[in-house]
Design a protein around this motif. Structure first.
Motif, PDB file in Angstrom:
ATOM      1  N   GLU A   1      -3.484  47.890  41.095  1.00 19.25           N
ATOM      2  CA  GLU A   1      -4.048  46.961  39.823  1.00 19.25           C
ATOM      3  C   GLU A   1      -3.444  45.758  39.360  1.00 19.25           C
ATOM      4  O   GLU A   1      -4.575  45.369  38.730  1.00 19.25           O
ATOM      5  CB  GLU A   1      -2.642  47.053  37.869  1.00 19.25           C
ATOM      6  N   ALA A   2      -3.238  45.515  40.387  1.00 18.18           N
ATOM      7  CA  ALA A   2      -2.931  43.545  40.449  1.00 18.18           C
ATOM      8  C   ALA A   2      -4.505  43.494  40.657  1.00 18.18           C
ATOM      9  O   ALA A   2      -4.981  42.115  40.161  1.00 18.18           O
ATOM     10  CB  ALA A   2      -2.271  42.897  41.110  1.00 18.18           C
ATOM     11  N   ARG A   3      -4.665  43.606  42.025  1.00 17.57           N
ATOM     12  CA  ARG A   3      -5.918  43.541  42.708  1.00 17.57           C
ATOM     13  C   ARG A   3      -7.371  44.127  41.375  1.00 17.57           C
ATOM     14  O   ARG A   3      -8.611  42.641  41.971  1.00 17.57           O
ATOM     15  CB  ARG A   3      -6.429  44.165  44.067  1.00 17.57           C
ATOM     16  N   ARG A   4      -7.545  44.505  41.142  1.00 16.55           N
ATOM     17  CA  ARG A   4      -8.490  45.474  39.974  1.00 16.55           C
ATOM     18  C   ARG A   4      -8.333  44.906  38.677  1.00 16.55           C
ATOM     19  O   ARG A   4      -9.939  43.878  38.856  1.00 16.55           O
ATOM     20  CB  ARG A   4      -8.279  46.537  39.839  1.00 16.55           C
ATOM     21  N   ALA A   5      -7.540  43.623  37.955  1.00 13.07           N
ATOM     22  CA  ALA A   5      -7.506  42.716  37.197  1.00 13.07           C
ATOM     23  C   ALA A   5      -7.277  41.496  37.680  1.00 13.07           C
ATOM     24  O   ALA A   5      -8.400  41.257  36.400  1.00 13.07           O
ATOM     25  CB  ALA A   5      -5.954  42.754  36.699  1.00 13.07           C
ATOM     26  N   ALA A   6      -7.675  40.757  38.774  1.00 16.29           N
ATOM     27  CA  ALA A   6      -8.180  39.645  38.801  1.00 16.29           C
ATOM     28  C   ALA A   6      -9.053  40.070  39.175  1.00 16.29           C
ATOM     29  O   ALA A   6     -10.334  39.233  38.499  1.00 16.29           O
ATOM     30  CB  ALA A   6      -7.094  39.339  40.452  1.00 16.29           C
ATOM     31  N   GLN A   7      -9.830  40.384  39.861  1.00 17.08           N
ATOM     32  CA  GLN A   7     -11.448  40.996  40.309  1.00 17.08           C
ATOM     33  C   GLN A   7     -12.527  41.270  38.360  1.00 17.08           C
ATOM     34  O   GLN A   7     -12.817  40.616  39.089  1.00 17.08           O
ATOM     35  CB  GLN A   7     -11.440  41.745  40.716  1.00 17.08           C
ATOM     36  N   ALA A   8     -11.438  41.814  37.758  1.00 22.61           N
ATOM     37  CA  ALA A   8     -12.126  41.868  36.930  1.00 22.61           C
ATOM     38  C   ALA A   8     -11.945  40.194  35.696  1.00 22.61           C
ATOM     39  O   ALA A   8     -12.176  40.711  34.404  1.00 22.61           O
ATOM     40  CB  ALA A   8     -11.276  43.373  35.694  1.00 22.61           C
ATOM     41  N   GLY A   9     -11.569  39.068  35.690  1.00 26.67           N
ATOM     42  CA  GLY A   9     -11.689  38.202  34.903  1.00 26.67           C
ATOM     43  C   GLY A   9     -10.828  38.653  34.247  1.00 26.67           C
ATOM     44  O   GLY A   9     -10.409  37.197  33.649  1.00 26.67           O
ATOM     45  N   PHE A  10      -9.355  38.736  34.708  1.00 22.29           N
ATOM     46  CA  PHE A  10      -7.929  38.287  34.130  1.00 22.29           C
ATOM     47  C   PHE A  10      -6.888  36.885  34.271  1.00 22.29           C
ATOM     48  O   PHE A  10      -7.445  36.965  35.312  1.00 22.29           O
ATOM     49  CB  PHE A  10      -6.571  39.418  33.970  1.00 22.29           C
ATOM     50  N   LYS A  11      -6.982  36.365  33.592  1.00 19.77           N
ATOM     51  CA  LYS A  11      -6.588  34.759  33.558  1.00 19.77           C
ATOM     52  C   LYS A  11      -4.886  34.902  34.329  1.00 19.77           C
ATOM     53  O   LYS A  11      -4.736  33.587  35.090  1.00 19.77           O
ATOM     54  CB  LYS A  11      -6.561  33.707  32.254  1.00 19.77           C
ATOM     55  N   LEU A  12      -4.159  35.435  33.286  1.00 16.00           N
ATOM     56  CA  LEU A  12      -3.021  35.932  34.205  1.00 16.00           C
ATOM     57  C   LEU A  12      -1.898  36.942  34.238  1.00 16.00           C
ATOM     58  O   LEU A  12      -2.877  38.133  33.747  1.00 16.00           O
ATOM     59  CB  LEU A  12      -1.719  35.064  32.092  1.00 16.00           C
ATOM     60  N   ILE A  13      -1.786  37.012  35.107  1.00 15.32           N
ATOM     61  CA  ILE A  13      -0.657  38.962  35.797  1.00 15.32           C
ATOM     62  C   ILE A  13       0.222  38.577  35.676  1.00 15.32           C
ATOM     63  O   ILE A  13       1.279  37.580  35.716  1.00 15.32           O
ATOM     64  CB  ILE A  13      -1.446  39.319  37.097  1.00 15.32           C
ATOM     65  N   VAL A  14       0.973  38.736  34.341  1.00 17.23           N
ATOM     66  CA  VAL A  14       2.646  39.175  35.025  1.00 17.23           C
ATOM     67  C   VAL A  14       3.666  40.467  35.330  1.00 17.23           C
ATOM     68  O   VAL A  14       3.430  41.628  35.102  1.00 17.23           O
ATOM     69  CB  VAL A  14       3.089  39.116  33.101  1.00 17.23           C
TER      70      VAL A  14
END
Length: 331
Positions: free
Chosen positions: A49-62
């Motif tokens: 999920e972290a990889r998916r969110a990062a590749q989707a352009g999320f600026k912050l992962i908590v």
């Protein structure tokens, strides 16, 4: 700006699960469009999920959970060329990384509020083969303790579970014959435990690597030579007494940018990465300097614990020193 909360619902006696709505509210206060992902029992759930969110352009992962959940999130984003900022909400047993960044460890909402201070620190990330770690890589029979503590014990007893299991395991701790290569030398021989860390906190102890600097691009390497139970207890007491263990003759303590670990016989050496199994030796550990920008309470971290020298400045300094040494050798 979008933020993604990745949380382990079973961490911290489910305190994180009960705080999800409040954490998302804090993220909205910080100016993010916030959403949440609840991890599942499937392998690498948080990592994927972290990889998916990062590749989707999320600026912050908590990342909210224990050290294992945090490690998965790091493994999801560390290999990427474009990485989001990261914040942590501790919900595990020892929460070493939170200790180092001065993140509140017993209140998930208070931990989230650190984001409102808008203070970040570019943190080193360790690499071990194809895996990454954010705090500790280790090996030896003593490091295998973390594998043997059942998760339900950790949830109920917390750090006490490690102490109980540790007392039970002490008679079984036996040295392993290893080959360890580091910047300043090589050690061949019996090793009860080796730890290579990126912060000063290991297993709840904040003096294991007393002179550790965040962001210096180096591992703090601690090698415990062949020790019996009595000697190990003495070393632990010295570690609790101001980090005096590093001066013991049974200890090798140094800083290194690279560590090569090999078995000297057929004995299996399992590598522990942030408390989880990370493969077997032979393996090479390296440091990705200032690789992920982490939220931290900079006001609470002593200035001497943070390395402010940029990699370019460090490279220039090393080049200067090498040039001077070369001139001296010609003389």
């Amino acid at each position: 700006m979008k933020a993604r909360l990745i949380y382990n619902p079973t961490s911290g006696n489910e305190s994180i699960l009960k705080s999800v709505a409040d954490i998302l509210d804090v993220l909205e206060q910080a100016g993010y469009e916030a959403s949440a992902f609840r991890t599942t029992p499937e392998p690498q759930s948080a990592e994927n999920e972290a990889r998916r969110a990062a590749q989707a352009g999320f600026k912050l992962i908590v990342a909210a959970g224990g050290d294992g959940t945090l490690n998965e999130v790091v493994n999801g984003i560390a290999p990427l060329s474009k990485r989001p900022q990261m914040a942590i909400i501790p919900g595990g047993t020892t929460n070493d990384y939170a200790r180092a960044l001065k993140i509140p460890r017993n209140d998930p909402v208070a931990a989230a509020r650190v984001i409102l201070k808008k203070q970040t620190l570019p943190m080193d990330i360790g690499r071990a083969g194809e895996h990454y770690f954010m705090n500790i890589a280790g090996g030896g029979s003593m490091s295998e303790l973390t594998y043997e503590v059942p998760s339900e014990y950790k949830s109920i007893l917390g750090y006490l579970a490690y102490l109980v299991k540790g007392a039970e395991m002490l008679p079984r701790i036996k040295p392993m014959n290893m080959h360890l290569e580091y910047d300043d030398g090589v050690y061949d021989g019996a090793v009860t435990l080796f730890l290579s860390g990126l912060t000063n906190s290991v297993g709840g102890f904040e003096q294991v690597a007393p002179d550790s600097e965040l962001g210096d691009g180096k591992l703090s390497l601690l090698i415990v030579k062949d020790t019996n139970i009595a000697e190990m207890l003495v070393l632990i007491a010295k570690a609790l007494n101001g980090g005096k263990h590093i001066n013991d003759p049974k200890i090798i303590y140094t800083k290194t940018r690279k560590l090569v670990v090999k078995p000297n016989d057929d004995q299996r050496i399992m590598i522990n990465l942030d408390g989880e199994y990370g493969g077997d030796a032979p393996i090479t550990l390296t440091v990705l300097q200032r690789h992920i920008e982490m939220y931290a309470d900079l006001d609470a971290i002593p200035d001497e614990s943070i390395n402010t020298e940029t990699p370019a400045e460090k490279q220039a300094e090393e080049h200067f020193v090498n040039s001077v040494n070369s001139l001296k050798n010609k003389e």
